[in-house]
Design an enzyme around this catalytic site. Structure first.
Site, mmCIF file in Angstrom:
data_model
loop_
_atom_site.group_PDB
_atom_site.id
_atom_site.type_symbol
_atom_site.label_atom_id
_atom_site.label_comp_id
_atom_site.label_asym_id
_atom_site.label_seq_id
_atom_site.Cartn_x
_atom_site.Cartn_y
_atom_site.Cartn_z
ATOM 1 C CB CYS A 2 -0.969 0.011 0.974
ATOM 2 S SG CYS A 2 -2.068 -0.968 1.148
ATOM 3 N NE ARG A 27 5.125 1.158 0.150
ATOM 4 C CZ ARG A 27 6.094 1.006 0.837
ATOM 5 N NH1 ARG A 27 7.295 1.346 0.675
ATOM 6 N NH2 ARG A 27 5.796 0.586 2.324
ATOM 7 C CD1 TRP A 74 -0.474 -6.392 -2.914
ATOM 8 C CD2 TRP A 74 -0.957 -7.066 -0.908
ATOM 9 N NE1 TRP A 74 -0.105 -7.788 -2.703
ATOM 10 C CE2 TRP A 74 -0.511 -8.054 -1.774
ATOM 11 C CE3 TRP A 74 -1.318 -7.118 0.600
ATOM 12 C CZ2 TRP A 74 -0.361 -9.446 -0.847
ATOM 13 C CZ3 TRP A 74 -1.159 -8.267 1.071
ATOM 14 C CH2 TRP A 74 -0.676 -9.293 0.154
ATOM 15 C CG ASN A 100 1.040 0.014 4.470
ATOM 16 O OD1 ASN A 100 0.609 -0.952 4.320
ATOM 17 N ND2 ASN A 100 2.250 0.429 4.222
ATOM 18 N N GLY A 101 -1.484 -1.415 6.342
ATOM 19 C CA GLY A 101 -1.375 -2.428 7.616
ATOM 20 C C GLY A 101 -2.573 -3.306 7.779
ATOM 21 C CD GLU A 485 16.031 -14.531 -6.546
ATOM 22 O OE1 GLU A 485 15.420 -14.914 -5.661
ATOM 23 O OE2 GLU A 485 15.968 -13.493 -7.147
ATOM 24 C CE LYS A 489 13.086 -12.544 -8.817
ATOM 25 N NZ LYS A 489 13.630 -12.095 -7.592
ATOM 26 C CD GLU A 492 9.196 -12.555 -7.838
ATOM 27 O OE1 GLU A 492 8.619 -12.057 -6.873
ATOM 28 O OE2 GLU A 492 10.444 -12.361 -7.998
ATOM 29 C CG HIS A 508 16.428 -38.485 -3.756
ATOM 30 N ND1 HIS A 508 16.681 -39.565 -3.098
ATOM 31 C CD2 HIS A 508 17.550 -37.814 -3.793
ATOM 32 C CE1 HIS A 508 17.859 -40.129 -3.076
ATOM 33 N NE2 HIS A 508 18.427 -38.814 -3.329
ATOM 34 C CE LYS A 606 11.486 -3.824 -4.706
ATOM 35 N NZ LYS A 606 12.208 -5.042 -5.383
HETATM 36 C C1 F6R Z 1 11.225 -11.446 -5.054
HETATM 37 C C2 F6R Z 1 10.897 -10.395 -3.910
HETATM 38 C C3 F6R Z 1 10.395 -10.951 -2.498
HETATM 39 C C4 F6R Z 1 11.238 -10.216 -1.837
HETATM 40 C C5 F6R Z 1 10.807 -10.625 -0.240
HETATM 41 C C6 F6R Z 1 11.702 -9.805 0.947
HETATM 42 O O1 F6R Z 1 11.578 -10.920 -6.200
HETATM 43 O O2 F6R Z 1 11.203 -9.440 -4.339
HETATM 44 O O3 F6R Z 1 10.512 -12.296 -2.558
HETATM 45 O O4 F6R Z 1 12.659 -10.548 -1.706
HETATM 46 O O5 F6R Z 1 9.264 -9.992 -0.002
HETATM 47 O O6 F6R Z 1 11.713 -8.413 0.802
HETATM 48 P P1 F6R Z 1 12.752 -7.464 1.354
HETATM 49 O O7 F6R Z 1 13.863 -7.999 0.850
HETATM 50 O O8 F6R Z 1 12.423 -6.186 1.088
HETATM 51 O O9 F6R Z 1 12.601 -8.013 2.872
#
Ligand code: F6R
Length: 611
Positions: A2, A27, A74, A100-101, A485, A489, A492, A508, A606
């Site tokens: 948010c 956000r 969000w 926000n929250g 990772e 990527k 998502e 396995h 984000k």
């Molecule tokens: C994936 C991504 C998320 C963040 C996670 C932690 O691309 O961006 O998985 O890595 O939400 O976020 P931070 O690093 O801001 O604590």
């Protein structure tokens, strides 16, 4: 999670708020809204969808004034629709509020207010808060600030809020408990936002609100008080430390692509002033005073979420290999609720790009109460985790706007490596390896540029795999977290189901999935080369479609695969910095090929500031 913007001053309030919301859209982007005091009433315009939709709405029904606020959502409580969009207005139209929250006791307050005859028009916990403020204001004959404070003392949960009151239209009130808020200080004007990106265009002077603080802002003054005792708190004015162009696309189609291509610079920035190539030493000012305690620790715990957790895995490998100390990696969301032995001989590293992730923040709070030393590895300067840890090292990757984290990951790995190198030097362990790694760091920028030379090839591979429904990413050792990772990527931003596995674990279970429709991406470096070649042959024998990212100069990879992406070799401890980049590009190009919104993937935000 948010985005919040508030403004008081003599500029075009609506324009400032809309621009701010566009900067904050990463956000959350389910719905957006704005409330402005127009000289007579609190006007409210909001809708489901992106800020673009809100802008269109405002073109047909403009609102103007010198004070206002906006929100991009969000969703937590209630589906994304017009009614659930923020701001929310109280029944008598006296208050509007953005939030926000999560208000955890919203249900009981809503029941109480419903019993008093108050009708609700949305499903949100936020509407409960604004109705509650109005109820207390009218019933107890309170001032605007008293009513806000009184309500906040009774709610349980997390909030960053901004409130407007029709009866006191010269004030904005904001408060923070668990969700970040920044106050921007201009000449005869003030800005509020959930991070500094909407503010930087107008002023560099900022004040971070701390936990349980509220601020009362007029056009010519502001004060910060703690919510509980209502005492005035003197706050330090700080400076924003980046430039506007760093949060703009700069000619790239997406922020994600820009941030991938920024990695030669961002990785370099993470080493600048820290790795001395002449003296072959490492210096980390942020943890210097705490080194003895770190060196004497019985165990290191690294806690994080998502991509940062993958960086933590790599960090644990490097620290264990170089420093010979036990390192545990914990998902912050698990760690915070788990019984686990932590004491003052434990050091807890918290890794977070945003520095605001609710679970990671809670994890370090828990660690501190148990006596551990907390160390932040954070990108956003002044963020909650940066401020609440005992000490730390900023990764200095620069602002990351794309929802999918890219350059922050490689900078996190860089900083974790620096920590391992420093600790090893202090302990006089693995001296040769330390020097070899430092030497290889000096080549990293040019090697990342070489990886980019594979971009066209990766783009073509993406065309071949854009219609796949599943993907398997496999790697061994340091490349296993890279596989995790890479898979994250892809899923998502392209919505293709993808799994990362240690290559040898494939036998396995996941091997059952292999057929001619299953793409398998292997990450192959010199370490464990023969072993992973066997795994590749196992997939090849079962007809799987194989992509190999490799730093090994051999024809054997070509023999068993459909596509080979060749990248430069580098010391194995820092190889993930290079091997990750092709996985970022592949995910990006597949998502673009599928027509996905790369910078704003569905359902994601984000910065995850709720549990
Ligand atoms: C994936 C991504 C998320 C963040 C996670 C932690 O691309 O961006 O998985 O890595 O939400 O976020 P931070 O690093 O801001 O604590």
């Amino acid at each position: 999670m948010c985005g919040i913007v508030g403004y008081i001053g003599s500029r075009n309030t609506t324009e400032i708020i809309i621009k701010g919301l566009q900067r904050l859209e990463y956000r959350g982007y389910d719905s957006a809204g704005i409330s402005v005091f127009d000289g007579e009433n609190l006007s409210l315009v909001k809708c489901k969808g992106k800020v673009k939709e809100l802008k269109n709405l405002l073109n047909s029904s403009p609102v103007n004034g010198n004070i206002g606020m906006g929100h991009t959502r969000w969703a937590t409580h209630g589906e994304p629709n017009d009614a659930n969009a923020h701001p929310h207005m109280s029944s008598s139209g006296l208050f509007t509020l953005i939030h926000n929250g999560i208000i955890e006791n919203y249900y009981s307050i809503r029941k109480f207010l419903t019993g008093k005859g108050i009708e609700f028009v949305s499903d949100t916990d936020t509407e409960v808060l604004v109705q509650f403020i109005e109820y207390l204001y009218l019933k107890n004959n309170l001032s605007f600030a008293e009513a806000v404070r009184s309500a906040l003392q009774k709610v349980v949960g997390a909030y960053g809020i901004v409130v407007l009151c029709k009866d006191e239209p010269d004030k904005l009130i904001a408060a923070r408990h668990g969700s970040p808020l920044v106050l921007g200080i201009g000449e005869g004007e003030y800005f509020l936002a959930s991070d500094t990106s909407p503010i930087i265009e107008y002023t560099r002077k900022i004040v971070y609100l701390d936990e349980n603080e509220m601020t009362i802002i007029k056009s010519d003054s502001y004060e910060v008080r703690n919510i509980e005792e209502y005492k005035v708190i003197s706050k330090e004015i700080q400076n924003i430390d980046y430039d506007l162009e760093q949060i703009e696309k700069g000619g790239y189609e997406h922020f994600m692509l820009k941030e991938i291509y920024e990695q030669p610079t961002s990785v370099y920035e993470s080493t600048r002033g820290r790795i001395d190539l002449k003296k072959m030493t490492v210096k980390l000012g942020g943890i210097e005073n705490w080194l003895t305690r770190i060196l004497d620790a019985n165990q290191i715990v690294i806690t994080a979420c998502g991509t940062s957790w993958h960086a933590a895995q790599i960090g644990s490998y490097i620290i264990e290999e170089l420093v010979n100390i036990t390192v545990k990696v914990e998902y912050a969301s698990e760690f915070r609720y788990r019984e686990t032995p932590i004491d003052n001989n434990t050091v807890v590293f918290a890794i977070s790009q945003s520095g605001e992730t609710a679970d990671t923040l809670a994890a370090i709070r828990k660690a501190r109460t148990m006596g551990a030393l907390s160390v932040g590895i954070v990108n956003v300067v002044g963020s909650s985790i940066a401020r609440e840890t005992d000490c730390g090292v900023y990764i200095h990757a620069g602002p990351e706007i794309g929802v999918a984290s890219t350059k922050a990951f490689t900078s996190q790995v860089t900083v974790l490596t620096e920590i391992a190198l420093l600790l090893a030097q202090k302990k006089k362990l693995n001296c040769k390896m330390v020097k070899d790694i430092i030497r290889d760091f000096s080549t990293i920028t040019e090697k990342i540029e070489k990886v980019f030379k594979q971009a066209d090839k990766i783009k073509n591979i993406a065309k071949d795999f854009a219609t796949s429904n599943n993907f398997l990413y496999l790697g061994r050792g340091y490349q296993f977290p890279v596989a995790l990772e890479g898979a994250l990527k892809l899923k998502e931003i392209s919505y293709i189901h993808a799994e990362g596995y240690p290559a040898a674990e494939m036998k396995h279970g996941p091997i059952a999935l292999i057929d001619e429709n299953m793409p398998v991406l292997f990450i192959v470096t010199q370490r464990g080369f023969d072993k992973i070649m066997s795994n590749i042959q196992e997939v090849n024998a079962r007809g799987g479609r194989i992509i190999i990212i490799t730093s090994v100069d051999t024809k054997r990879c070509d023999e068993y695969s459909d596509h080979v992406i060749k990248i430069p070799a580098i010391h194995h401890c820092i190889s993930p910095i290079l091997t990750t980049i092709p996985t970022q590009l592949l995910a990006y190009y597949i998502a673009v090929e599928r027509g996905c919104n790369v910078d704003q993937p569905r359902n994601l935000a984000k910065s995850v500031t709720v549990e």
